[in-house]
Design a protein around this motif. Structure first.
Motif, PDB file in Angstrom:
ATOM      1  N   GLY A   1       0.776  -1.238   0.000  1.00  0.00           N
ATOM      2  CA  GLY A   1       0.000   0.000   0.000  1.00  0.00           C
ATOM      3  C   GLY A   1       0.802   1.280   0.000  1.00  0.00           C
ATOM      4  O   GLY A   1       0.240   2.368  -0.145  1.00  0.00           O
TER       5      GLY A   1
ATOM      6  N   SER B   1       1.355   7.970   2.600  1.00  0.00           N
ATOM      7  CA  SER B   1       0.131   8.466   1.972  1.00  0.00           C
ATOM      8  C   SER B   1      -0.274   7.696   0.735  1.00  0.00           C
ATOM      9  O   SER B   1      -1.311   7.980   0.146  1.00  0.00           O
ATOM     10  CB  SER B   1       0.309   9.949   1.587  1.00  0.00           C
ATOM     11  OG  SER B   1       0.663  10.713   2.709  1.00  0.00           O
ATOM     12  N   GLY B   2       0.539   6.743   0.296  1.00  0.00           N
ATOM     13  CA  GLY B   2       0.167   5.948  -0.858  1.00  0.00           C
ATOM     14  C   GLY B   2       0.351   6.666  -2.180  1.00  0.00           C
ATOM     15  O   GLY B   2       0.863   7.785  -2.252  1.00  0.00           O
TER      16      GLY B   2
ATOM     17  N   THR C   1      -3.602   9.613  -1.060  1.00  0.00           N
ATOM     18  CA  THR C   1      -4.911   9.333  -0.447  1.00  0.00           C
ATOM     19  C   THR C   1      -4.876   8.164   0.514  1.00  0.00           C
ATOM     20  O   THR C   1      -5.837   7.941   1.251  1.00  0.00           O
ATOM     21  CB  THR C   1      -5.945   9.039  -1.539  1.00  0.00           C
ATOM     22  OG1 THR C   1      -5.555   7.842  -2.236  1.00  0.00           O
ATOM     23  CG2 THR C   1      -6.051  10.194  -2.522  1.00  0.00           C
TER      24      THR C   1
ATOM     25  N   SER D   1      -5.283   5.094  -0.117  1.00  0.00           N
ATOM     26  CA  SER D   1      -6.425   4.220  -0.406  1.00  0.00           C
ATOM     27  C   SER D   1      -6.100   2.743  -0.286  1.00  0.00           C
ATOM     28  O   SER D   1      -7.003   1.927  -0.095  1.00  0.00           O
ATOM     29  CB  SER D   1      -6.953   4.516  -1.816  1.00  0.00           C
ATOM     30  OG  SER D   1      -5.923   4.359  -2.776  1.00  0.00           O
ATOM     31  N   ALA D   2      -4.817   2.360  -0.405  1.00  0.00           N
ATOM     32  CA  ALA D   2      -4.450   0.946  -0.332  1.00  0.00           C
ATOM     33  C   ALA D   2      -3.779   0.585   0.990  1.00  0.00           C
ATOM     34  O   ALA D   2      -3.183  -0.479   1.113  1.00  0.00           O
ATOM     35  CB  ALA D   2      -3.523   0.592  -1.496  1.00  0.00           C
TER      36      ALA D   2
ATOM     37  N   ASP E   1      -7.910   2.502   7.923  1.00  0.00           N
ATOM     38  CA  ASP E   1      -7.647   3.787   8.571  1.00  0.00           C
ATOM     39  C   ASP E   1      -6.183   4.188   8.340  1.00  0.00           C
ATOM     40  O   ASP E   1      -5.323   3.967   9.194  1.00  0.00           O
ATOM     41  CB  ASP E   1      -7.943   3.716  10.066  1.00  0.00           C
ATOM     42  CG  ASP E   1      -8.109   5.101  10.683  1.00  0.00           C
ATOM     43  OD1 ASP E   1      -7.575   6.081  10.092  1.00  0.00           O
ATOM     44  OD2 ASP E   1      -8.753   5.204  11.734  1.00  0.00           O
ATOM     45  N   PRO E   2      -5.881   4.790   7.183  1.00  0.00           N
ATOM     46  CA  PRO E   2      -4.500   5.162   6.858  1.00  0.00           C
ATOM     47  C   PRO E   2      -3.879   6.122   7.871  1.00  0.00           C
ATOM     48  O   PRO E   2      -2.674   6.047   8.137  1.00  0.00           O
ATOM     49  CB  PRO E   2      -4.626   5.827   5.483  1.00  0.00           C
ATOM     50  CG  PRO E   2      -5.895   5.288   4.909  1.00  0.00           C
ATOM     51  CD  PRO E   2      -6.807   5.092   6.076  1.00  0.00           C
TER      52      PRO E   2
ATOM     53  N   SER F   1      -0.867  14.232   4.266  1.00  0.00           N
ATOM     54  CA  SER F   1       0.132  13.908   3.256  1.00  0.00           C
ATOM     55  C   SER F   1       0.995  15.133   2.969  1.00  0.00           C
ATOM     56  O   SER F   1       0.481  16.254   2.848  1.00  0.00           O
ATOM     57  CB  SER F   1      -0.550  13.463   1.963  1.00  0.00           C
ATOM     58  OG  SER F   1       0.402  13.354   0.912  1.00  0.00           O
TER      59      SER F   1
END
Length: 437
Positions: free
Chosen positions: A106, A193-194, A198, A200-201, A205-206, A225
């Motif tokens: 991720g 932050s990927g 975002t 997203s991966a 809960d990033p 980010s």
């Protein structure tokens, strides 16, 4: 000529950045990124994002495996970043594909590179700050010992009014104290932050995962980010530039004070000429000025590189890679030179006194205020200008001419030690501030 003066064997002493140089080697960069990958896997395992057993295996391997930076070159040239090749090399070296598949889960290349950079910058900042502390200790001792040693103050390169050598030393030290405060206030944030910022991966809960990684690495959690927000980098560079600029000013002054015609300061470990035996070249001060000139230009380049297009900007990021290490290593090298200069330099009070005893024109301001007690201030200034012109025409001293015309003037008016104003207090205040810090 060297591509970088900091990593050439024959220039290692002239631009010695100490242990900071090693932090900007390819080996150190790869090692830092492996630490990040291992820590990321560990916190993801604890959150159940990847299998716990795989997380432990990846973390253990990140501490044990060695990846040859040279083996990443071809892929890095193609991809623009080394992380894809690093991940591939790591997975192959693990020889455990069932676990290795979860490495780098991720995350994006910038997360790993930027977080690894922060680990190294944290170390570099600590090393630079330690050198600043040593420099300030030596400068404080020098300022305190010579708080009352008179010398000519100079503005625009001309003698202006008396000051003290201790006050001049303090003028070099005050900005270094500010630089230490700037280093103390720095934060070194984690980046997680990927691909497009975002997360997203990165699981459900990033933000929580980012906090976990920050805690594991003892870095700060920025709360957002910062892929395109280069403020953390700029603040670190700004602290380095505060130190570099202060040392550059010190270098400029010492070059002038040590020149043959002035000779008010003797430098410890001055350099020799290849053909002129009499030379005592101000090598260290010259290095300080050279570092400052280079890094001031690079600082502007770094600010230009802080403007990132959209969610990631390769050109801006690459520019940062080229400029930032030179600024940080420049600060480290300047601090090394500054420390040695502060401990080795010796003032020459006899030469200082000889320059003060010349035509006495550096007492012109004090004379104009003394005459203002007998006449309006504009007239006092005009009369002082007339006396100064007569000094230049006749070769007599200002004190002799003024006392002959105005015998009621106090004799102390033309005694440098009596005209130091707040210079001794400035020197002692600086020394006390350093001791208190």
């Amino acid at each position: 000529m060297a591509a970088s003066v900091h990593d050439q064997a024959h220039l290692a002493g002239l631009f010695d950045a100490g242990d900071v140089t090693r932090l900007f080697t390819a080996t150190a960069e790869i090692r830092a990124m492996l630490v990040i990958e291992g820590a990321l896997a560990k916190v993801q395992g604890k959150r159940g994002i990847i299998p716990e057993l795989s997380a432990q295996a990846i973390h253990r391997a990140s501490l044990e495996l060695q990846i040859d930076p040279g083996g990443l070159a071809a892929a890095t040239a193609q991809n623009g970043v080394c992380v894809p090749a690093l991940v591939a090399a790591f997975r192959e070296a693990m020889q455990a594909p069932e676990h290795a598949q979860y490495m780098h889960w991720g995350a994006t290349s910038q997360d790993i590179i930027d977080t690894g950079l922060m680990l190294r910058l944290r170390q570099a900042s600590g090393l630079i700050d330690a050198s600043l502390e040593q420099t300030l200790t030596a400068l404080a001792a020098l300022a305190g010992a010579h708080a009352d040693t008179p010398m000519a103050g100079r503005t625009y390169g001309q003698q202006a009014a008396p000051t003290s050598f201790g006050a001049v030393v303090a003028s070099w030290g005050w900005p270094l104290l500010e630089a230490r405060r700037a280093f103390a206030a720095l934060e070194f944030p984690v980046s997680l932050s990927g691909a497009a910022g975002t997360g997203s991966a990165l699981g459900p809960d990033p933000a929580v995962l980012r906090g976990d990684l920050a805690e594991a690495l003892k870095l700060s959690d920025p709360g957002h980010s910062w892929h395109t927000d280069r403020s953390p980098v700029l603040r670190i560079a700004e602290a380095a530039m505060q130190a570099i600029t202060a040392f550059g000013t010190m270098g400029e002054d010492l070059i002038a004070l040590a020149q043959t015609e002035v000779g008010e300061v003797t430098l410890g470990g001055a350099g020799a000429s290849s053909t002129m035996p009499q030379k005592q070249n101000p090598v260290a001060p010259s290095a300080l000025v050279a570092i400052a000139r280079l890094c001031q230009g690079l600082h502007g380049v770094l600010h230009g590189a802080a403007m990132h297009r959209f969610q990631r900007d390769g050109a801006a990021w690459f520019t940062e890679w080229m400029a930032l290490p030179q600024i940080v290593m420049g600060a480290a090298a300047a601090a090394q030179h500054g420390h040695k200069l502060a401990e080795g330099m010796q003032p020459n009070p006899a030469r200082m006194a000889a320059h003060l005893q010349g035509d006495g024109l550096l007492h012109a301001e004090a004379l104009s205020f003394a005459l203002a007690a007998q006449m309006p201030r504009p007239e006092a200034q005009l009369e002082t200008k007339r006396l100064a012109a007569e000094v230049r025409e006749t070769g007599q001293s200002l004190g002799a001419l003024a006392m002959a015309r105005y015998p009621d003037l106090p004799a102390s008016l033309f005694m440098p030690a009596a005209q130091l104003g707040s210079a001794p207090q400035e020197a002692r205040a600086f020394a006390a501030q350093v001791r208190g810090a």
